[in-house]
Design an enzyme around this catalytic site. Sequence first.
Site, PDB file in Angstrom:
ATOM      1  NE  ARG A  30      -0.525  17.538  -2.694  1.00  0.00           N
ATOM      2  CZ  ARG A  30      -0.280  17.669  -4.002  1.00  0.00           C
ATOM      3  NH1 ARG A  30       0.836  18.233  -4.410  1.00  0.00           N
ATOM      4  NH2 ARG A  30      -1.148  17.249  -4.905  1.00  0.00           N
ATOM      5  CG  HIS A  32       2.663  23.631  -5.592  1.00  0.00           C
ATOM      6  ND1 HIS A  32       1.767  23.065  -4.723  1.00  0.00           N
ATOM      7  CD2 HIS A  32       3.081  22.610  -6.393  1.00  0.00           C
ATOM      8  CE1 HIS A  32       1.638  21.778  -4.992  1.00  0.00           C
ATOM      9  NE2 HIS A  32       2.437  21.482  -6.012  1.00  0.00           N
ATOM     10  CD  GLU A  91       1.225  24.645  -1.776  1.00  0.00           C
ATOM     11  OE1 GLU A  91       0.530  24.613  -2.811  1.00  0.00           O
ATOM     12  OE2 GLU A  91       2.150  23.869  -1.569  1.00  0.00           O
TER      13      GLU A  91
HETATM   14  O1  A2R Z   1       5.896   3.549   1.162  1.00  0.00           O
HETATM   15  P1  A2R Z   1       5.643   2.942  -0.169  1.00  0.00           P
HETATM   16  O2  A2R Z   1       6.332   1.609  -0.307  1.00  0.00           O
HETATM   17  O3  A2R Z   1       4.184   2.900  -0.521  1.00  0.00           O
HETATM   18  O4  A2R Z   1       6.368   3.910  -1.254  1.00  0.00           O
HETATM   19  C1  A2R Z   1       5.753   5.111  -1.711  1.00  0.00           C
HETATM   20  C2  A2R Z   1       6.186   6.314  -0.884  1.00  0.00           C
HETATM   21  N1  A2R Z   1       5.375   6.492   0.335  1.00  0.00           N
HETATM   22  C3  A2R Z   1       5.892   6.543   1.580  1.00  0.00           C
HETATM   23  N2  A2R Z   1       7.146   6.452   2.011  1.00  0.00           N
HETATM   24  C4  A2R Z   1       7.344   6.483   3.356  1.00  0.00           C
HETATM   25  N3  A2R Z   1       6.339   6.614   4.254  1.00  0.00           N
HETATM   26  C5  A2R Z   1       5.065   6.720   3.861  1.00  0.00           C
HETATM   27  N4  A2R Z   1       4.076   6.864   4.759  1.00  0.00           N
HETATM   28  C6  A2R Z   1       4.784   6.681   2.449  1.00  0.00           C
HETATM   29  N5  A2R Z   1       3.652   6.743   1.713  1.00  0.00           N
HETATM   30  C7  A2R Z   1       4.039   6.633   0.423  1.00  0.00           C
HETATM   31  O5  A2R Z   1       6.004   7.427  -1.769  1.00  0.00           O
HETATM   32  C8  A2R Z   1       6.286   5.475  -3.079  1.00  0.00           C
HETATM   33  O6  A2R Z   1       7.644   5.105  -3.201  1.00  0.00           O
HETATM   34  C9  A2R Z   1       6.195   6.994  -3.112  1.00  0.00           C
HETATM   35  C10 A2R Z   1       5.031   7.507  -3.960  1.00  0.00           C
HETATM   36  O7  A2R Z   1       5.247   7.151  -5.275  1.00  0.00           O
HETATM   37  P2  A2R Z   1       4.108   7.260  -6.404  1.00  0.00           P
HETATM   38  O8  A2R Z   1       2.836   6.745  -5.885  1.00  0.00           O
HETATM   39  O9  A2R Z   1       4.673   6.671  -7.659  1.00  0.00           O
HETATM   40  O10 A2R Z   1       3.895   8.817  -6.571  1.00  0.00           O
HETATM   41  P3  A2R Z   1       4.624   9.845  -7.549  1.00  0.00           P
HETATM   42  O11 A2R Z   1       4.016   9.823  -8.893  1.00  0.00           O
HETATM   43  O12 A2R Z   1       6.105   9.668  -7.445  1.00  0.00           O
HETATM   44  O13 A2R Z   1       4.181  11.222  -6.872  1.00  0.00           O
HETATM   45  C11 A2R Z   1       4.482  11.501  -5.497  1.00  0.00           C
HETATM   46  C12 A2R Z   1       3.846  12.789  -5.032  1.00  0.00           C
HETATM   47  C13 A2R Z   1       2.420  13.055  -5.453  1.00  0.00           C
HETATM   48  O14 A2R Z   1       1.490  12.320  -4.729  1.00  0.00           O
HETATM   49  C14 A2R Z   1       2.280  14.533  -5.207  1.00  0.00           C
HETATM   50  O15 A2R Z   1       1.958  14.782  -3.872  1.00  0.00           O
HETATM   51  C15 A2R Z   1       3.682  15.051  -5.482  1.00  0.00           C
HETATM   52  O16 A2R Z   1       4.525  13.891  -5.580  1.00  0.00           O
HETATM   53  O17 A2R Z   1       3.688  15.725  -6.721  1.00  0.00           O
END
Ligand code: A2R
Length: 316
Positions: free
Chosen positions: A230, A277, A259
């Site tokens: 994002r 995007h 965007e």
């Molecule tokens: O931090 P963790 O342990 O919750 O790992 C998640 C990480 N993440 C972060 N890393 C560092 N600092 C943060 N504040 C933080 N918040 C979240 O991002 C996890 O490894 C990753 C998200 O993975 P998923 O929930 O499986 O999302 P996915 O399907 O990989 O999609 C990611 C994003 C979507 O939300 C859209 O914004 C974009 O890709 O298309």
Amino acid sequence: MTECLVIGGITDEMRTRLDAKFTLHDLNGIENFDSWAAEHGAGIEAVCTNGHDGVKPEIMGALPALKVISCYGVGYDAIDTSACIARGIKVSHTPNVLNGEVANTTLLLILTALRNFNSDEAWARSGNWEAEGNAPLSRSPDGLTYGILGMGRIGQEIARRLEIFGGDILYHTRSKKDVSYEHVADLTEMAKRADVLICITPGGPSTEKLVNAQVMEALGPKGLLVNVSRGSVVDEDALVSALESGKLGMAALDVFVREPHIPDGLKSSERTVLLPHVGSATHETRAAMGNLTVDNLLQWLDDGSVQTPVPECAHM
Ligand code: A2R
């Protein structure tokens, strides 16, 4: 029939499937929202939207009977999930079906940036090759150190594809994951070690401007920043400054803060690769996302549950 408000565009196939089970109202076709809401708002139980448009608070407020929101996309930061939970509204999204496509886009961005493919293509097309000789040399992706910010579904798919380059793969997340790559607890530290930093976390307040001036400086004058998550994850003003001052080498971006607006400083820079995007924007992947978006609504119609709830709503 149950009434559903459609926010943003949907594919013909989605419309055909939804039309069979719902009375659809298209926000795009509504000229005066207030008068539409006065007549129809109280009857709307479902919303079909997307990650970009989400559901604005004024729309949520005008739909007192709302029970389910199905989001076409994995990112749902434009939907206030706390407000939804408080009102008992289930929210679903489309995880997994776009992992491969977003990972492909990431690799294309990396290769285009490092290998200078945009200017090489212009060199070939403009006749420079004949007039001036071979195009300038570029940088190999082989053996570089890749740092991935976010190691979830898509991050892991990106990492798998990056393995073909034979370099080191690091990642930064809040909690360590069950993967073979090295976890780096500090983002700036990871940026210091990386040649390429790839952002693939969700958007929203917890990741806003995670990639700030300090992280960009750590990535350095030869570093490449890639954002496929994002726009909000990167401090865009700091990015323009870092590119202008040469503190950061290059940026390859599929997403932006406002965007479809892209800051002039990014558009005019020779050290950026910019996409509108399109991370998941292939016919095949968008069809899969559309099917899952509709499946969620149809399942909810059948038994009140959704197939792929967002994590915050999984308990509902
Ligand atoms: O931090 P963790 O342990 O919750 O790992 C998640 C990480 N993440 C972060 N890393 C560092 N600092 C943060 N504040 C933080 N918040 C979240 O991002 C996890 O490894 C990753 C998200 O993975 P998923 O929930 O499986 O999302 P996915 O399907 O990989 O999609 C990611 C994003 C979507 O939300 C859209 O914004 C974009 O890709 O298309």
